[in-house]
Write a protein that holds these residues in place. Structure first.
Motif, PDB file in Angstrom:
ATOM      1  N   MET A 103     -18.624  34.587 131.745  1.00 17.42           N
ATOM      2  CA  MET A 103     -18.642  33.211 131.248  1.00 17.42           C
ATOM      3  C   MET A 103     -17.500  32.934 130.279  1.00 17.42           C
ATOM      4  N   VAL A 104     -17.144  33.946 129.493  1.00 16.51           N
ATOM      5  CA  VAL A 104     -16.050  33.774 128.528  1.00 16.51           C
ATOM      6  C   VAL A 104     -14.759  33.404 129.265  1.00 16.51           C
ATOM      7  N   GLY A 105     -14.511  34.078 130.390  1.00 18.16           N
ATOM      8  CA  GLY A 105     -13.312  33.782 131.180  1.00 18.16           C
ATOM      9  C   GLY A 105     -13.383  32.418 131.852  1.00 18.16           C
ATOM     10  N   ILE A 106     -14.537  32.125 132.449  1.00 16.84           N
ATOM     11  CA  ILE A 106     -14.709  30.835 133.142  1.00 16.84           C
ATOM     12  C   ILE A 106     -14.535  29.685 132.154  1.00 16.84           C
ATOM     13  N   ALA A 107     -15.125  29.843 130.983  1.00 17.07           N
ATOM     14  CA  ALA A 107     -15.075  28.756 129.990  1.00 17.07           C
ATOM     15  C   ALA A 107     -13.642  28.469 129.569  1.00 17.07           C
ATOM     16  N   GLN A 108     -12.847  29.527 129.395  1.00 12.46           N
ATOM     17  CA  GLN A 108     -11.457  29.302 128.978  1.00 12.46           C
ATOM     18  C   GLN A 108     -10.655  28.618 130.094  1.00 12.46           C
TER      19      GLN A 108
ATOM     20  N   MET B 115     -23.950  22.244 119.748  1.00 15.60           N
ATOM     21  CA  MET B 115     -23.254  23.024 120.780  1.00 15.60           C
ATOM     22  C   MET B 115     -22.632  24.263 120.144  1.00 15.60           C
ATOM     23  N   PRO B 116     -22.413  25.318 120.963  1.00 17.86           N
ATOM     24  CA  PRO B 116     -21.700  26.485 120.448  1.00 17.86           C
ATOM     25  C   PRO B 116     -20.195  26.212 120.442  1.00 17.86           C
ATOM     26  N   VAL B 117     -19.450  26.968 119.640  1.00 20.19           N
ATOM     27  CA  VAL B 117     -17.987  26.870 119.718  1.00 20.19           C
ATOM     28  C   VAL B 117     -17.522  27.842 120.803  1.00 20.19           C
ATOM     29  N   TRP B 118     -16.664  27.353 121.661  1.00 25.81           N
ATOM     30  CA  TRP B 118     -16.103  28.194 122.731  1.00 25.81           C
ATOM     31  C   TRP B 118     -14.585  28.202 122.605  1.00 25.81           C
ATOM     32  N   TRP B 119     -14.040  29.369 122.436  1.00 23.82           N
ATOM     33  CA  TRP B 119     -12.593  29.518 122.279  1.00 23.82           C
ATOM     34  C   TRP B 119     -12.060  28.569 121.201  1.00 23.82           C
ATOM     35  N   GLY B 120     -12.835  28.476 120.120  1.00 26.05           N
ATOM     36  CA  GLY B 120     -12.406  27.648 118.982  1.00 26.05           C
ATOM     37  C   GLY B 120     -12.480  26.162 119.241  1.00 26.05           C
ATOM     38  N   LYS B 121     -13.065  25.777 120.365  1.00 25.12           N
ATOM     39  CA  LYS B 121     -13.066  24.362 120.751  1.00 25.12           C
ATOM     40  C   LYS B 121     -14.439  23.931 121.268  1.00 25.12           C
TER      41      LYS B 121
ATOM     42  N   GLY C 226     -23.901  23.303 115.153  1.00 27.64           N
ATOM     43  CA  GLY C 226     -23.624  24.308 116.165  1.00 27.64           C
ATOM     44  C   GLY C 226     -23.770  25.725 115.673  1.00 27.64           C
ATOM     45  N   ILE C 227     -23.488  26.616 116.600  1.00 28.88           N
ATOM     46  CA  ILE C 227     -23.513  28.037 116.293  1.00 28.88           C
ATOM     47  C   ILE C 227     -22.193  28.658 116.710  1.00 28.88           C
ATOM     48  N   HIS C 228     -21.856  29.742 116.003  1.00 28.63           N
ATOM     49  CA  HIS C 228     -20.563  30.390 116.226  1.00 28.63           C
ATOM     50  C   HIS C 228     -20.725  31.880 115.948  1.00 28.63           C
ATOM     51  N   LEU C 229     -19.661  32.633 116.215  1.00 29.14           N
ATOM     52  CA  LEU C 229     -19.669  34.055 115.835  1.00 29.14           C
ATOM     53  C   LEU C 229     -18.439  34.354 114.990  1.00 29.14           C
ATOM     54  N   GLY C 230     -18.063  33.414 114.135  1.00 30.61           N
ATOM     55  CA  GLY C 230     -16.938  33.648 113.222  1.00 30.61           C
ATOM     56  C   GLY C 230     -15.987  32.466 113.079  1.00 30.61           C
ATOM     57  N   SER C 231     -15.906  31.627 114.102  1.00 29.93           N
ATOM     58  CA  SER C 231     -14.925  30.529 114.104  1.00 29.93           C
ATOM     59  C   SER C 231     -15.414  29.253 113.431  1.00 29.93           C
ATOM     60  N   HIS C 232     -16.656  29.260 112.971  1.00 29.38           N
ATOM     61  CA  HIS C 232     -17.254  28.017 112.461  1.00 29.38           C
ATOM     62  C   HIS C 232     -17.069  26.922 113.525  1.00 29.38           C
TER      63      HIS C 232
ATOM     64  N   SER D 287     -23.577  30.988 111.799  1.00 30.79           N
ATOM     65  CA  SER D 287     -23.330  32.139 112.662  1.00 30.79           C
ATOM     66  C   SER D 287     -24.581  32.454 113.481  1.00 30.79           C
ATOM     67  N   ALA D 288     -24.363  32.778 114.759  1.00 33.49           N
ATOM     68  CA  ALA D 288     -25.481  33.032 115.680  1.00 33.49           C
ATOM     69  C   ALA D 288     -26.321  34.234 115.252  1.00 33.49           C
ATOM     70  N   ASP D 289     -25.805  35.077 114.357  1.00 33.39           N
ATOM     71  CA  ASP D 289     -26.604  36.243 113.968  1.00 33.39           C
ATOM     72  C   ASP D 289     -27.428  36.018 112.692  1.00 33.39           C
TER      73      ASP D 289
HETATM   74  C1  LIG Z   1     -17.285  31.195 126.560  1.00 34.27           C
HETATM   75  C2  LIG Z   1     -17.545  31.582 125.150  1.00 34.27           C
HETATM   76  C3  LIG Z   1     -16.545  31.440 124.201  1.00 34.27           C
HETATM   77  C4  LIG Z   1     -16.797  31.701 122.855  1.00 34.27           C
HETATM   78  N1  LIG Z   1     -15.825  31.493 121.927  1.00 34.27           N
HETATM   79  C5  LIG Z   1     -16.125  31.675 120.606  1.00 34.27           C
HETATM   80  C6  LIG Z   1     -15.159  31.385 119.593  1.00 34.27           C
HETATM   81  O1  LIG Z   1     -14.032  30.962 119.858  1.00 34.27           O
HETATM   82  N2  LIG Z   1     -15.514  31.585 118.289  1.00 34.27           N
HETATM   83  C7  LIG Z   1     -16.752  32.022 117.921  1.00 34.27           C
HETATM   84  O2  LIG Z   1     -17.011  32.149 116.739  1.00 34.27           O
HETATM   85  N3  LIG Z   1     -17.683  32.308 118.871  1.00 34.27           N
HETATM   86  C8  LIG Z   1     -17.394  32.139 120.183  1.00 34.27           C
HETATM   87  N4  LIG Z   1     -18.330  32.420 121.141  1.00 34.27           N
HETATM   88  C9  LIG Z   1     -19.623  32.863 120.697  1.00 34.27           C
HETATM   89  C10 LIG Z   1     -20.599  31.727 120.696  1.00 34.27           C
HETATM   90  O3  LIG Z   1     -20.347  30.863 119.617  1.00 34.27           O
HETATM   91  C11 LIG Z   1     -22.001  32.319 120.681  1.00 34.27           C
HETATM   92  O4  LIG Z   1     -22.204  32.853 121.953  1.00 34.27           O
HETATM   93  C12 LIG Z   1     -23.007  31.294 120.417  1.00 34.27           C
HETATM   94  O5  LIG Z   1     -22.909  30.874 119.095  1.00 34.27           O
HETATM   95  C13 LIG Z   1     -24.403  31.823 120.693  1.00 34.27           C
HETATM   96  O6  LIG Z   1     -24.957  31.001 121.646  1.00 34.27           O
HETATM   97  P1  LIG Z   1     -25.330  31.550 123.064  1.00 34.27           P
HETATM   98  O7  LIG Z   1     -26.525  32.425 122.844  1.00 34.27           O
HETATM   99  O8  LIG Z   1     -25.617  30.303 123.804  1.00 34.27           O
HETATM  100  O9  LIG Z   1     -24.131  32.299 123.579  1.00 34.27           O
HETATM  101  C14 LIG Z   1     -18.072  32.186 122.483  1.00 34.27           C
HETATM  102  C15 LIG Z   1     -19.065  32.343 123.455  1.00 34.27           C
HETATM  103  C16 LIG Z   1     -18.819  32.065 124.782  1.00 34.27           C
HETATM  104  C17 LIG Z   1     -19.908  32.251 125.798  1.00 34.27           C
END
Ligand SMILES: Cc1cc2nc3c(=O)[nH]c(=O)nc-3n(C[C@H](O)[C@H](O)[C@H](O)COP(=O)(O)O)c2cc1C
Length: 141
Positions: free
Chosen positions: A29-34, A62-68, A91-97, A121-123
């Motif tokens: 999904m990470v690749g498809i999303a980008q 919404m989550p942040v994906w690739w900073g966007k 939203g939720i993120h893993l570091g990018s806010h 942060s998602a954690d």
């Molecule tokens: C396609 C994709 C791209 C992501 N890009 C980022 C990112 O740029 N920065 C970040 O902090 N987290 C990134 N994440 C992590 C997501 O923010 C994290 O998966 C989400 O907060 C948790 O929701 P989920 O359980 O729906 O994945 C990415 C996740 C996915 C799937």
């Protein structure tokens, strides 16, 4: 988080669903999303917001994906005109806010008032998210 916002504001919850199933494998999904973002892919939706005109303040999560914005959310903001409404991004993120998501929303919805929003942060523990987000919401009112 959507339920928390709805409960505090006595609002409704709407789940944004795209017509195309996404891959359930994270790495795939990470690749498809980008790729979708790079191609500015258009998405269609399974559901419509009924009585959209009647809502003044809309919390959008919404989550942040690739900073966007996830690319389906770009299509969502293209579909709905939020002119004159207030958008509260969360939203939720893993570091990018929020990354550049809020700036993207401002570009897509130039005539909406857009709050700074709340991202976590998602954690982080669910109870802490609930407490912090509800405090943010009550502070907006
Ligand atoms: C396609 C994709 C791209 C992501 N890009 C980022 C990112 O740029 N920065 C970040 O902090 N987290 C990134 N994440 C992590 C997501 O923010 C994290 O998966 C989400 O907060 C948790 O929701 P989920 O359980 O729906 O994945 C990415 C996740 C996915 C799937």
């Amino acid at each position: 988080m959507a339920n928390e916002a709805a409960q505090i504001n006595d609002g409704d919850v709407f789940s944004i669903k795209i017509t195309e199933p996404y891959d359930s494998n994270y790495e795939t999904m990470v690749g498809i999303a980008q790729r979708d973002q790079n191609e500015n892919k258009h998405f269609d939706f399974l559901n419509d917001i009924e009585n959209f005109d009647e809502y003044n303040v809309v919390y959008i999560g919404m989550p942040v994906w690739w900073g966007k914005l996830p690319q389906p959310m770009v299509s969502f903001f293209e579909k709905y005109d939020f002119s004159g409404k207030t958008i509260v991004p969360f939203g939720i993120h893993l570091g990018s806010h929020f990354g550049s998501m809020v700036e993207q929303i401002k570009e897509l919805e130039p005539n909406a008032e857009i709050k700074d929003g709340f991202t976590v942060s998602a954690d982080v523990d669910n109870e802490k998210v609930k407490a912090d987000f509800s405090a943010y919401i009550r502070n907006l009112q």
